[in-house]
Design an enzyme around this catalytic site. Structure first.
Site: not given
Length: 489
Positions: A16, A22, A88, A151, A181, A377, A434
């Protein structure tokens, strides 16, 4: 299958360290998210059932970020820094150098960190086949329709493994090979140690290829086996955003299929995105265009959607959540939410509570059967069972410096277009008229009226707006007033 009591020791090494240029991102490639986990998180999860004695994660670019992520998702893993990314093979050599020589025994499983579609069953098959065969190395391969950039596996006349060639170094004939691979290897630890120091950088990339280790072992007469994965989708890597999107779609389809087969109804799998960490109950229904993320859990017979996004939410059995955005919320049994509701962290609805259209809740609890039907709310509040909050009500919880709490009691009624200025309590059975602005506590069973006295000025439209449509309508409806109204301004 190998018994856990007599199996060989195992070490997992995850590669990692790369930047992933890319991806064109400041985020290290292995930390890009994919339906509930990072790429690296998916790989670590796939390897987890192998119960390796130790897991080493080679980090390089963004080492601090990757190491911090590992501390969260895989605290038992050990990050090993590869200061120079020289391939690797060099990465594996760096990882193993961090171990005491006495621990370099048994099987070493090496995994690329950008293979999010690997299944645990596949890695288990790879390692168990390797350990049963006594091979020095076993490679995971896949037959794919388009092997571009990968690969290739070379095989001999009898179909045996003959080597791996990277695309940059491959001939035209070798590039036509479709078996690739995958980037997963099981090695005998001692055999791997003998060849790592002999890897050459004499190639197009000027890197030490781990794939060359298999070739060297083969030249020495050691056994090198291959295990071809049944589903080539598992071999999909993520080198750029397009490949990441393709992997995300494949994982979405896999997750949805599993839930469909487990007794969940997903109306439109193509528009339903479920994180791997989400859980769903039997007979739950997920309507189109939903995203369920994180630790979200949906109970039996509950319905979510259409067009809902839930993150780290609990939706209990028989609840209904429609066109809602929710984060860290709890929706109780048989409760209703939506449409167009926003539940923020700490929103909790008891059984059969209701939150309706264009309502926002934050750090608010609704008791059993309580209702906030529309256009309100509710922040930092506790609302008792069977209470009703009228349309347009605002819980005024913030004074510019501190947040304050509001209590609404059992079966209390708050009329439309009211403001409750916290801290304040509306006790059990109380009413709020109200349009009131409530700043003082309301006793049980009392009616709070907190608004200005209404005053009508007769004839005002005819005098002040004589040429309007309103004036014309007034003339037709009633004769004009002739007396001056006292107090008119």
């Amino acid at each position: 299958m190998t018994s856990p009591h007599n199996r060989t020791t195992r070490t997992t090494v995850v590669l990692a360290a790369g930047h992933g240029k890319r991806m064109r991102s400041t985020l290290p490639k292995v930390l890009h998210p994919l339906l509930g986990r990072t790429l690296l998180g998916h790989v670590l999860t796939a390897a987890e059932p192998l119960a390796a004695e130790r897991t080493l994660v080679v980090v390089g670019v963004g080492a601090d970020q990757v190491s911090a992520h590992l501390a969260e998702v895989a605290p038992k893993s050990v990050p090993v820094v590869q200061s120079e990314q020289l391939g690797t093979g060099h990465a594996v050599r760096t990882a193993l150098a961090a171990l005491p020589e006495s621990e370099l025994t048994g099987t070493v499983l090496v995994l690329n960190g950008d293979l999010p579609l690997l299944r645990p069953e596949t890695l288990t098959e790879l390692v168990e086949r390797h350990e049963a065969s006594g091979a020095a190395a076993t490679l995971l391969t896949a037959a794919v329709p388009d092997p571009t950039g990968l690969g290739r596996i070379r095989r001999g006349p009898r179909g045996d493994f003959a080597g791996i060639v990277e695309e940059r170094d491959a001939s035209a004939a070798q590039r036509a090979i479709q078996e690739i691979n995958v980037g997963c290897y099981a090695f005998d630890a001692a055999a791997l140690q003998t060849v790592l120091g002999q890897l050459s950088r004499d190639n197009a990339q000027r890197e030490e290829y781990l794939t060359d280790a298999a070739g060297i072992l083969l030249e020495r007469g050691a056994s090198v086996a291959v295990h071809q994965v049944a589903d080539p989708i598992e071999a999909l890597g993520c080198n750029d955003r397009a490949e990441l999107a393709a992997a995300r779609a494949q994982l979405r389809d896999r997750i949805n299929r599993e839930w469909l087969r487990a007794g969940v109804t997903i109306i439109d799998p193509a528009t339903t995105w479920l994180d791997v960490t989400v859980t769903l109950g039997t007979d739950a229904v997920i309507e189109p265009h939903c995203q369920l993320r994180g630790a979200t859990a949906v109970g039996e017979r509950a319905t979510v959607g259409p067009e809902s996004t839930l993150t780290d939410c609990l939706v209990a059995e028989d609840a209904v959540v429609v066109r809602t955005h929710a984060v860290g919320a709890e929706v109780g049994p048989g409760a209703q939410v939506g449409p167009f509701s926003y539940l923020r962290p700490g929103a909790r609805l008891a059984a059969r509570a209701k939150v309706g259209a264009f309502v926002e809740l934050k750090q608010a609890e609704l008791g059993e059967g309580a209702k906030v039907p529309h256009l309100s709310y509710v922040g930092d509040a506790t609302i008792g069972p069977a209470a009703n909050i009228g349309a347009g009500t605002i819980f005024v919880n913030y004074d510019g410096v501190h947040k304050h709490h509001t209590e609404v009691g059992v079966a209390a009624f708050v009329g439309s277009n009211s403001s409750l200025v916290a801290p304040v309590s509306v006790e059990d059975g109380a009413y709020v008229a109200a349009g009131s602005v409530v700043t003082l506590g309301v006793e049980p069973g009392a009616l709070a009226i907190a608004r200005g006295q209404q005053r009508n000025v007769d004839g005002w439209v005819l005098r002040r707006r004589p040429d309007t449509a309103s004036a014309e309508a007034a003339r037709k409806a009633a004769p004009p007033a002739t007396d001056q109204v006292a107090g008119e301004s």
